[in-house]
Design an enzyme around this catalytic site. Structure first.
Site, PDB file in Angstrom:
ATOM      1  CG  ASP A 223      -1.962   0.986   1.278  1.00 29.47           C
ATOM      2  OD1 ASP A 223      -2.864   0.865   0.437  1.00 29.47           O
ATOM      3  OD2 ASP A 223      -1.931   1.903   2.127  1.00 29.47           O
ATOM      4  CD  GLU A 276      -2.123   2.521  -3.556  1.00 28.14           C
ATOM      5  OE1 GLU A 276      -3.229   2.992  -3.841  1.00 28.14           O
ATOM      6  OE2 GLU A 276      -1.656   2.546  -2.401  1.00 28.14           O
TER       7      GLU A 276
HETATM    8  C1  GLC Z   1      -4.312   2.907  -0.635  1.00 32.82           C
HETATM    9  C2  GLC Z   1      -5.490   1.969  -0.550  1.00 32.82           C
HETATM   10  C3  GLC Z   1      -6.678   2.751  -0.076  1.00 32.82           C
HETATM   11  C4  GLC Z   1      -6.374   3.327   1.288  1.00 32.82           C
HETATM   12  C5  GLC Z   1      -5.085   4.145   1.264  1.00 32.82           C
HETATM   13  C6  GLC Z   1      -4.587   4.448   2.639  1.00 32.82           C
HETATM   14  O1  GLC Z   1      -4.480   3.876  -1.594  1.00 32.82           O
HETATM   15  O2  GLC Z   1      -5.711   1.349  -1.785  1.00 32.82           O
HETATM   16  O3  GLC Z   1      -7.840   1.972  -0.031  1.00 32.82           O
HETATM   17  O4  GLC Z   1      -7.428   4.137   1.696  1.00 32.82           O
HETATM   18  O5  GLC Z   1      -4.050   3.460   0.622  1.00 32.82           O
HETATM   19  O6  GLC Z   1      -4.080   3.304   3.246  1.00 32.82           O
END
Ligand code: GLC
Length: 564
Positions: A223, A276
């Site tokens: 994440d 991500e």
């Molecule tokens: C990422 C996740 C999202 C979350 C954010 C904070 O973007 O995909 O769902 O709210 O991180 O952890």
């Protein structure tokens, strides 16, 4: 065992020992809260997932990615973790997780779990220890606790939270009085950002990786992989786009991924990462994919791409070129738990409106063209599964679920909705639970009919039960595509050669690039008129069967096909 027999019947080849499975895998994302509820409380759980793993084996995916299952107050759907080495009671127990991993492996499915290293929950032991101590203490050093401006009365700088409002909250003393110190939270105030200069923070995560790797987890989805390191001295942002703020993509973050890669390589077969990674340029993106860093990262350029042939061709070309520079595979993704469902997104475009990708409020007064939205969702999926690399399918995408646009404000849980007074934070619309059966209350999601978000009354017709065995359904299209992809050496990892011209509204490409036999042609018609694709055979089409024409087949608009 019955489950093993299912695997054999489908002709599945186990990829469990292949060290490079992640280069070509199709990975199914489960949002545990919304997939299958076994205990009837209206929240999905691990027992529910275990009973339905056979569905995924028959669907034909290679791996699952589970959004966070850790102990959490659920202030941000589990992305606020209170204990990285335990399972939240709403989902089950650690024993359930271990059983789930083993059962998935028995079915030939790899298991990727989410990890959230940028921040913790405010209920995490680290933050609780900080709150019980004075600013400046070793416990506070695990977070970003900074003296405020104006003698402590104002936040240390102008950084804003990705969920709205300032990125700083005041640290209060035991009597609830401001201390003049502030802690950083790039997301919700219940998600304090960790200080990655602190060795205990680094150790905590290395131990967590090993904890799950020892339990058989095959990889992690990381994440906010660009956010961990903040610019030294917390400089003002100077305004401008929030995604350029000096808490994203700082050089020091790469050292963390190199350390994590070494831990992944300690295991046999080596474990894999998908990051991500939202960044501004392809150059910055591929830096994360260098051979000693992350194996893969989500291709958000693909996810953001409108229904437009030259835009899509450009994304495909640039993605493959960039990934190729570091010998990484590209990934492809159209949906996840943070963005509007593709059927509705494309349907909005067909009706003349763009739907923002980040789940800001949907365009008011525009009714999506649902028929074209669905046709394009089907075509987009088939085209994606024909591209070189690995691909992600978000739960319910295989059913063609639409975005739920009309959830009442009082049921919405997205913290950004609250923080922005409803201007942003519409992510619940893609998190509505899965419909499994036609008739039952909550359509088989839960045995009691409970469901943490209301499900639209007409979702029975979109359910797994309604679509299974219907050759015209999106579920059967997905199953056909995955079965063919699994057996077809030309698909999956590899390269492509363009057959269509750069300005052609119908994209046609050959897999692999070399003129060899066997090969597969992958085509998608994004224009307004049927397009003739030269081929001798249609392997699979996302819509009506393309009509034979001179030397090929007429591909209708909003349709993709695999041909030879
Ligand atoms: C990422 C996740 C999202 C979350 C954010 C904070 O973007 O995909 O769902 O709210 O991180 O952890």
């Amino acid at each position: 065992m019955a489950k093993r027999r299912i695997a054999r019947l489908d002709g599945r080849v186990s990829i469990t020992n292949d060290a490079t499975w992640w280069r070509s895998a199709v990975i199914y994302q489960i949002y545990p809260k919304s997939w299958a509820d076994a205990d009837g409380d209206g929240f999905g759980d691990l027992a529910g997932i275990r009973t339905r793993l056979g569905y995924l084996a028959r669907l034909g995916v290679d791996a699952i990615w589970l959004s966070p299952w850790y102990r959490s107050p659920q202030a941000d759907g589990g992305y606020d973790v209170a204990d990285f080495r335990d399972i939240d009671p709403i989902f089950g127990t650690l024993a359930d997780a271990e059983a789930l991993i083993d059962e998935a492996h028995d079915l030939g499915l790899k298991v990727i779990v989410d990890i959230v290293p940028n921040h913790t929950s405010d209920q995490h032991r680290f933050f609780q220890e900080a709150l019980a101590s004075e600013p400046g203490s070793p416990a506070w050093d695990r977070y970003h606790c900074v003296r405020g401006a104006d003698g402590g009365a104002s936040p240390p700088n102008d950084w804003t939270s990705a969920f709205g409002g300032p990125a700083w909250d005041p640290v209060l003393d035991a009597d609830g009085q401001p201390t003049g110190w502030w802690y950083l939270h790039v997301f919700d105030s219940a998600q304090p950002d960790l200080n990655w200069d602190n060795p205990e923070v680094r150790e905590e995560f290395l131990d967590t990786l090993r904890f799950w790797f020892d339990r058989g987890v095959d990889g992690f989805r990381i994440d906010v992989a660009t956010g961990l390191v903040k610019a030294e001295g917390y400089p003002h942002s100077g305004g401008g786009e929030e995604d350029r703020y000096p808490y994203w993509d700082q050089p020091g973050v790469h050292e963390i991924w190199r350390e994590w890669r070494r831990v992944a390589n300690e295991h046999q077969p080596p474990r894999a990462f998908v990051g991500e990674v939202w960044v501004g340029s392809q150059e910055a993106f591929v830096a994360y994919l260098r051979p000693d860093e992350l194996h893969t990262a989500f291709n958000f350029d693909h996810l953001k791409c409108p229904w437009d042939a030259s835009a899509l061709r450009g994304v495909v070309e640039r993605s493959l070129h960039a990934a190729g520079q570091v010998s990484a595979p590209s990934t492809w993704v159209l949906e996840n738990h943070d963005v509007p469902r593709v059927r509705t997104r494309y349907g909005m475009e067909a009706a003349g409106a763009r739907m923002p990708h980040a789940n800001t409020a949907p365009p008011p007064d525009v009714v999506p063209d649902d028929a074209r939205g669905l046709a394009r969702a089907r075509a987009g999926l088939l085209f994606m599964l024909g591209l070189p690399g690995s691909a992600y399918v978000y739960q319910g995408q295989e059913l063609g679920l639409p975005e739920v646009l009309d959830l009442p404000a009082e049921v919405r849980q997205d913290p950004a909705f609250r923080r922005t007074g409803g201007a942003e934070g519409y992510r619940d619309g893609c998190r509505v639970p899965m419909p499994w059966t036609r008739q039952d209350h909550s359509f088989g999601f839960s045995p009691t009919g409970a469901s943490w978000l209301p499900m639209p009354a007409d979702w029975g017709e979109l359910s797994v039960e309604a679509q299974l065995g219907d050759p015209g359904s999106m579920l059967e299209l997905t199953r056909d595509a995955l079965r063919i992809r699994r057996r077809e050496p030309a698909l999956g990892d590899g390269d492509l050669g363009w057959i269509s011209e750069p300005d052609d509204p119908c994209l046609v490409l050959r897999r692999p690039a070399e003129e060899t036999d066997p090969h597969v042609l992958v085509a998608v018609n994004m224009g307004e008129a049927p397009a003739l694709v030269e081929a001798t055979e249609v392997v699979l089409s996302s819509g009506r069967d393309p009509a034979p024409g001179r030397g090929g087949f007429w591909l209708p608009p909003d349709t993709a096909a695999w041909l030879r």
